[in-house]
Design a protein around this motif. Structure first.
Motif, PDB file in Angstrom:
ATOM      1  N   ALA A 144      30.708  50.800  57.023  1.00 52.37           N
ATOM      2  CA  ALA A 144      30.047  50.881  58.325  1.00 52.37           C
ATOM      3  C   ALA A 144      30.400  52.159  59.069  1.00 52.37           C
ATOM      4  N   ARG A 145      31.439  52.858  58.634  1.00 49.45           N
ATOM      5  CA  ARG A 145      31.802  54.125  59.265  1.00 49.45           C
ATOM      6  C   ARG A 145      30.877  55.261  58.843  1.00 49.45           C
ATOM      7  N   ARG A 146      30.179  55.085  57.740  1.00 44.16           N
ATOM      8  CA  ARG A 146      29.366  56.176  57.186  1.00 44.16           C
ATOM      9  C   ARG A 146      28.125  56.412  58.038  1.00 44.16           C
ATOM     10  N   PRO A 147      27.702  57.667  58.164  1.00 48.47           N
ATOM     11  CA  PRO A 147      26.474  57.968  58.916  1.00 48.47           C
ATOM     12  C   PRO A 147      25.290  57.220  58.308  1.00 48.47           C
ATOM     13  N   GLY A 148      24.450  56.669  59.161  1.00 46.81           N
ATOM     14  CA  GLY A 148      23.285  55.947  58.691  1.00 46.81           C
ATOM     15  C   GLY A 148      23.511  54.478  58.435  1.00 46.81           C
ATOM     16  N   ALA A 149      24.762  54.025  58.497  1.00 45.68           N
ATOM     17  CA  ALA A 149      25.035  52.599  58.302  1.00 45.68           C
ATOM     18  C   ALA A 149      24.490  51.813  59.480  1.00 45.68           C
ATOM     19  N   PRO A 150      24.028  50.573  59.245  1.00 44.23           N
ATOM     20  CA  PRO A 150      23.476  49.775  60.358  1.00 44.23           C
ATOM     21  C   PRO A 150      24.527  49.489  61.414  1.00 44.23           C
ATOM     22  N   THR A 151      24.123  49.607  62.662  1.00 44.10           N
ATOM     23  CA  THR A 151      25.019  49.318  63.786  1.00 44.10           C
ATOM     24  C   THR A 151      24.257  48.481  64.802  1.00 44.10           C
ATOM     25  N   GLY A 152      24.969  48.012  65.817  1.00 42.87           N
ATOM     26  CA  GLY A 152      24.339  47.301  66.915  1.00 42.87           C
ATOM     27  C   GLY A 152      23.628  46.030  66.472  1.00 42.87           C
ATOM     28  N   PRO A 153      22.548  45.639  67.182  1.00 42.98           N
ATOM     29  CA  PRO A 153      21.831  44.401  66.860  1.00 42.98           C
ATOM     30  C   PRO A 153      21.353  44.301  65.408  1.00 42.98           C
ATOM     31  N   PRO A 154      20.853  45.387  64.772  1.00 47.23           N
ATOM     32  CA  PRO A 154      20.468  45.256  63.360  1.00 47.23           C
ATOM     33  C   PRO A 154      21.641  44.862  62.467  1.00 47.23           C
ATOM     34  N   ALA A 155      22.835  45.414  62.736  1.00 44.79           N
ATOM     35  CA  ALA A 155      24.010  45.050  61.946  1.00 44.79           C
ATOM     36  C   ALA A 155      24.374  43.584  62.167  1.00 44.79           C
ATOM     37  N   MET A 156      24.256  43.106  63.422  1.00 45.88           N
ATOM     38  CA  MET A 156      24.529  41.702  63.710  1.00 45.88           C
ATOM     39  C   MET A 156      23.543  40.805  62.967  1.00 45.88           C
ATOM     40  N   LEU A 157      22.277  41.183  62.994  1.00 42.77           N
ATOM     41  CA  LEU A 157      21.234  40.377  62.356  1.00 42.77           C
ATOM     42  C   LEU A 157      21.417  40.319  60.844  1.00 42.77           C
ATOM     43  N   TRP A 158      21.460  41.480  60.212  1.00 39.78           N
ATOM     44  CA  TRP A 158      21.517  41.496  58.744  1.00 39.78           C
ATOM     45  C   TRP A 158      22.874  41.041  58.224  1.00 39.78           C
ATOM     46  N   GLY A 159      23.946  41.349  58.946  1.00 37.83           N
ATOM     47  CA  GLY A 159      25.256  40.882  58.522  1.00 37.83           C
ATOM     48  C   GLY A 159      25.341  39.365  58.525  1.00 37.83           C
ATOM     49  N   SER A 160      24.819  38.725  59.582  1.00 33.07           N
ATOM     50  CA  SER A 160      24.867  37.259  59.652  1.00 33.07           C
ATOM     51  C   SER A 160      23.970  36.628  58.596  1.00 33.07           C
ATOM     52  N   LEU A 161      22.839  37.266  58.262  1.00 33.49           N
ATOM     53  CA  LEU A 161      21.968  36.735  57.214  1.00 33.49           C
ATOM     54  C   LEU A 161      22.647  36.805  55.848  1.00 33.49           C
ATOM     55  N   VAL A 162      23.397  37.882  55.590  1.00 34.84           N
ATOM     56  CA  VAL A 162      24.151  37.974  54.329  1.00 34.84           C
ATOM     57  C   VAL A 162      25.219  36.891  54.271  1.00 34.84           C
TER      58      VAL A 162
END
Length: 459
Positions: free
Chosen positions: A317-335
């Motif tokens: 998640a530290r890498r440039p272009g990694a999902p952050t914010g609400p998209p990260a919350m959404l896709w992380g919880s789906l995984v």
């Protein structure tokens, strides 16, 4: 802003110590009970009293940092935590051990309430995002590796001290970190310090202590009448909180915080995430140790795939272009949800510990993206001077959610003896995290979150 290279390592050392002590002692309960001639049920107080006093003191601990200085309160909390850890290690009886754990929980609250507040005050932009990612990595390591570390200490049995090593290990680490506190951490406080709402803090603690004790005692003792009395008393006291806060000159629970949409939704996601997380971790522990009869060290090893996946994704998640914010919350919880569904199917098919452990690696991977995004959603627009209060509210919410998750899973396990039932609770809750992520994403303007409130939000 100025680079404070040693500040984050020192802050995260305290974070790891405080959170690890919620998990590392779990594996030592049988040894403590045998050595101190106590029952397993009575020894559970060593676990629950820490969580109770820690959760009850977090909000007021955050306000103390806002007023008197976060570095000062962090140092005081760490010194007290180290001292009471030594007291736990030397405790001659269960009563003394429980008392030391209560004080240790208060100290942990004072110490840990300053960490996110200091990160919020010291760092901005990308450095802040990376600091939050490091913070969540440490939390995940403490939660997923706590039983492994505890089992390892018991297996090695350094100097023949047995379970006392679980507490004594904090002493050298705490002393070393204390030497760096003044040098490494900049002092920050609210620009316009407000009086500490002592009455509000007392009422909040008066509500949380019986609520958390009731949730802790109920599942382990078959929900006796005293557990229901405690829950009822906590609920009644909690009803007085709004009136007390309305009359306070400087409310402990700032209304301007709770009026913000992102903070409200973030706290909802925090509850859903932590109930689901605690349900998964405790469900796995009960399944491995009680269901399959695996020892503490073996059960700890079963968490390695989950822990490694979590830490790997927080680094990704530290890498440039990694999902952050609400998209990260959404896709992380789906995984996380998909991983739990796979683990539920495997458990229903009679799969063993290795297969279940591998299935839950996806749960850890999703956590690595979802958890930092949840924290960011709560803290992104906190007004300057409210960092400590916001941190305290966030951490208190996690403790209440943990207690609810543990109570739900304990009841489900006693009723069914099924891992699938425990993981199903977690899976349902994670749909709530996904829903919050979707709602926040729909309201996202694409701008970077501000660290300060707009003028219209300060009233």
């Amino acid at each position: 802003m100025t680079s404070h290279r040693l500040a984050l390592p020192v802050l995260l050392t305290g974070t790891f110590m405080g959170f690890l002590d919620s998990f590392i002692v779990i594996v030592g309960v049988p040894s403590i009970a045998e050595d101190l001639k106590a029952s397993i049920a009575d020894t559970q107080l060593v676990l629950s009293i820490y969580v109770v006093t820690y959760g009850a003191a977090l909000v007021i601990g955050g306000r103390l940092g806002d007023r008197f200085g976060r570095r000062l309160m962090f140092g005081i909390g760490m010194a007290a935590f180290t001292l009471f850890s030594l007291g736990c290690a030397l405790a001659p009886s269960l009563l003394v051990l429980v008392a030391m754990r209560a004080f240790q929980g208060f100290a942990a609250a004072v110490m840990l309430a300053q960490v996110l507040a200091t990160i919020q005050a010291v760092y901005e932009g990308e450095p802040r995002r990376r600091a939050v990612l490091a913070y969540t990595t440490v939390l995940g390591a403490a939660a997923t590796l706590g039983q492994l570390i505890g089992g390892g200490l018991l297996a090695v049995d350094i100097a023949g001290v047995g379970w006392r090593a679980l507490f004594a290990i904090n002493v050298p680490i705490g002393l070393a970190a204390l030497l760096l506190v003044t040098r490494a951490i900049p002092e920050t406080r609210a620009p316009e310090p407000v009086p500490v709402d002592v009455l509000g803090g007392g009422v909040l603690a008066g509500a949380l202590i019986p609520l958390l004790l009731g949730l802790g005692l109920g599942p382990d003792h078959g929900w006796p009448w005293i557990a229901w009395v405690l829950l009822g008393a906590g609920a009644v006291i909690a009803t007085a909180m709004p009136g007390v806060e309305r009359r306070a000159a400087a409310p402990l629970l700032s209304r301007r915080l709770l009026r913000q949409r992102s903070i409200r939704l973030g706290l909802v996601a925090t509850v859903a995430f932590y109930v689901g997380n605690s349900a998964t971790l405790l469900g796995m522990t009960l399944y491995l140790q009680e269901g399959l009869g695996i020892g503490a060290l073996g059960a700890g090893l079963a968490y390695l795939p989950l822990g490694v996946a979590y830490m790997a994704t927080t680094l990704a998640a530290r890498r440039p272009g990694a999902p952050t914010g609400p998209p990260a919350m959404l896709w992380g919880s789906l995984v996380m949800f998909a991983s739990l569904v796979a683990a539920i199917c495997a458990a229903l098919a009679g799969a063993g510990a290795v297969v279940i452990a591998l299935m839950t690696a996806g749960f850890g991977a999703g956590m690595g993206f979802a958890y930092p995004a949840i924290i960011a959603s709560v803290l992104a627009r906190v007004r300057e001077g409210d960092e400590g209060a916001a941190s305290g509210v966030l951490l208190t919410t996690t403790q209440v959610a943990n207690a609810v998750g543990f109570a739900l899973v304990s009841a489900a396990w006693k009723a069914t003896g099924s891992l699938a039932a425990s993981l199903s609770i977690a899976a349902v809750l994670l749909t709530g995290v996904a829903a919050v992520g979707l709602r926040l994403r729909s309201g996202d303007t694409g701008k970077q979150p501000s660290s300060r409130l707009e003028p219209s939000e300060t009233s």
